[in-house]
Design an enzyme around this catalytic site. Structure first.
Site, PDB file in Angstrom:
ATOM      1  N   HIS A   1      12.070  11.374  19.676  1.00 27.46           N
ATOM      2  CA  HIS A   1      11.664  10.048  19.543  1.00 27.46           C
ATOM      3  C   HIS A   1      10.902   9.724  20.497  1.00 27.46           C
ATOM      4  O   HIS A   1      10.679  10.072  21.907  1.00 27.46           O
ATOM      5  CB  HIS A   1      12.855   9.155  19.474  1.00 27.46           C
ATOM      6  CG  HIS A   1      13.617   9.375  18.245  1.00 27.46           C
ATOM      7  ND1 HIS A   1      14.749   8.361  17.916  1.00 27.46           N
ATOM      8  CD2 HIS A   1      13.562  10.154  17.234  1.00 27.46           C
ATOM      9  CE1 HIS A   1      15.138   8.696  16.615  1.00 27.46           C
ATOM     10  NE2 HIS A   1      14.464   9.767  16.282  1.00 27.46           N
TER      11      HIS A   1
ATOM     12  N   GLU B   1      10.753   6.993  22.505  1.00 27.25           N
ATOM     13  CA  GLU B   1      11.510   6.603  23.674  1.00 27.25           C
ATOM     14  C   GLU B   1      11.682   7.659  24.628  1.00 27.25           C
ATOM     15  O   GLU B   1      11.783   7.538  26.076  1.00 27.25           O
ATOM     16  CB  GLU B   1      12.883   5.939  23.224  1.00 27.25           C
ATOM     17  CG  GLU B   1      12.521   4.448  22.575  1.00 27.25           C
ATOM     18  CD  GLU B   1      12.409   4.584  21.203  1.00 27.25           C
ATOM     19  OE1 GLU B   1      12.873   3.923  20.371  1.00 27.25           O
ATOM     20  OE2 GLU B   1      12.263   5.847  20.588  1.00 27.25           O
TER      21      GLU B   1
ATOM     22  N   CYS C   1      16.825   3.069  18.325  1.00 25.35           N
ATOM     23  CA  CYS C   1      18.211   3.456  17.732  1.00 25.35           C
ATOM     24  C   CYS C   1      19.114   3.637  18.783  1.00 25.35           C
ATOM     25  O   CYS C   1      19.057   3.764  19.919  1.00 25.35           O
ATOM     26  CB  CYS C   1      17.843   4.863  17.176  1.00 25.35           C
ATOM     27  SG  CYS C   1      17.598   6.359  18.099  1.00 25.35           S
TER      28      CYS C   1
ATOM     29  N   CYS D   1      18.788   6.629  21.450  1.00 30.06           N
ATOM     30  CA  CYS D   1      17.653   6.182  22.395  1.00 30.06           C
ATOM     31  C   CYS D   1      18.084   5.213  23.428  1.00 30.06           C
ATOM     32  O   CYS D   1      17.683   5.016  24.575  1.00 30.06           O
ATOM     33  CB  CYS D   1      16.367   5.873  21.757  1.00 30.06           C
ATOM     34  SG  CYS D   1      15.501   7.146  21.013  1.00 30.06           S
TER      35      CYS D   1
END
Length: 211
Positions: free
Chosen positions: A54, A56, A85, A88
């Site tokens: 991701h 992040e 999410c 993360c």
């Protein structure tokens, strides 16, 4: 640094509840600005989700690779198209706890699956870990547009109208986030009352938490 196209910004930071046809996926983007407190020039960049990584996490890895001076404090501002999410969130919290010379602020254009309890708990975890999470408003959208978007190519839309629309749409999202934060505050109070063995929480308090 690489810049977003104006079209990418207008599509991906779009915060309307429902998008019109032609439909398109609203992807995760993270724009960051790292500002040393000594007044040095800020460092900026952005990341997209990659397969199994991701945005992040890519951001965390990038900051780690910079070899920042741990005796100096840094302000880090992130503009996200979607709030993080739960997975993360845990990585961000662990990262900030291990790097107390970083002061991280997160602004999101949209709340990811805000109706899911796990997502709400993730937002609460960030706030409880001294990582402010807010919804982007006029100031944040304007700053993101100014510093992360390529303005040299001709535009097919009016930027001022777009920014006004983003700010207008953000108001309902801000109220939604505030309700999530308030429900967290009530949960903390309920747990505190139970731990003090003061009996059950009054029905009026419980009703105030309904959404």
């Amino acid at each position: 640094m690489a810049l977003l196209t104006a079209k990418t910004f207008s599509l991906q930071f779009n915060n309307k509840r429902r998008i019109k046809r032609p439909y398109y996926p609203r992807k995760a983007l993270l724009c960051y600005q790292l500002t040393p407190q000594n007044g040095s020039t800020p460092t900026r960049g952005y990341f997209k989700n990659k397969k199994k990584c991701h945005a992040e996490i890519r951001f965390i890895n990038e900051i780690k690779s910079m070899g920042l001076d741990e005796t100096q404090c840094y302000q880090v501002t992130c503009y996200l198209t979607w709030s993080p999410c739960p997975s993360c969130v845990r990585e961000l919290v662990a990262f900030i706890k291990a790097h107390d010379h970083l002061n991280l602020r997160i602004f999101a254009s949209r709340l990811y699956c805000h109706w899911c309890r796990r997502q709400q708990e993730g937002l609460r975890l960030l706030c409880g870990s001294q990582v402010p999470v807010e919804v982007m408003g006029s100031r944040e959208f304007a700053d993101c547009w100014e510093n992360f978007v390529d303005h040299e190519k001709p535009l097919s839309f009016n930027p001022s109208e777009m920014l006004e629309e983003l700010d207008k749409n953000s108001r309902a999202i801000k109220r939604r986030l505030e309700r999530i934060k308030q429900s967290w505050s009530v949960d903390v109070l309920e747990n505190g009352l139970r731990s003090l063995q003061l009996g059950p929480v009054s029905s009026s308090l419980s009703r105030s938490n309904s959404r």
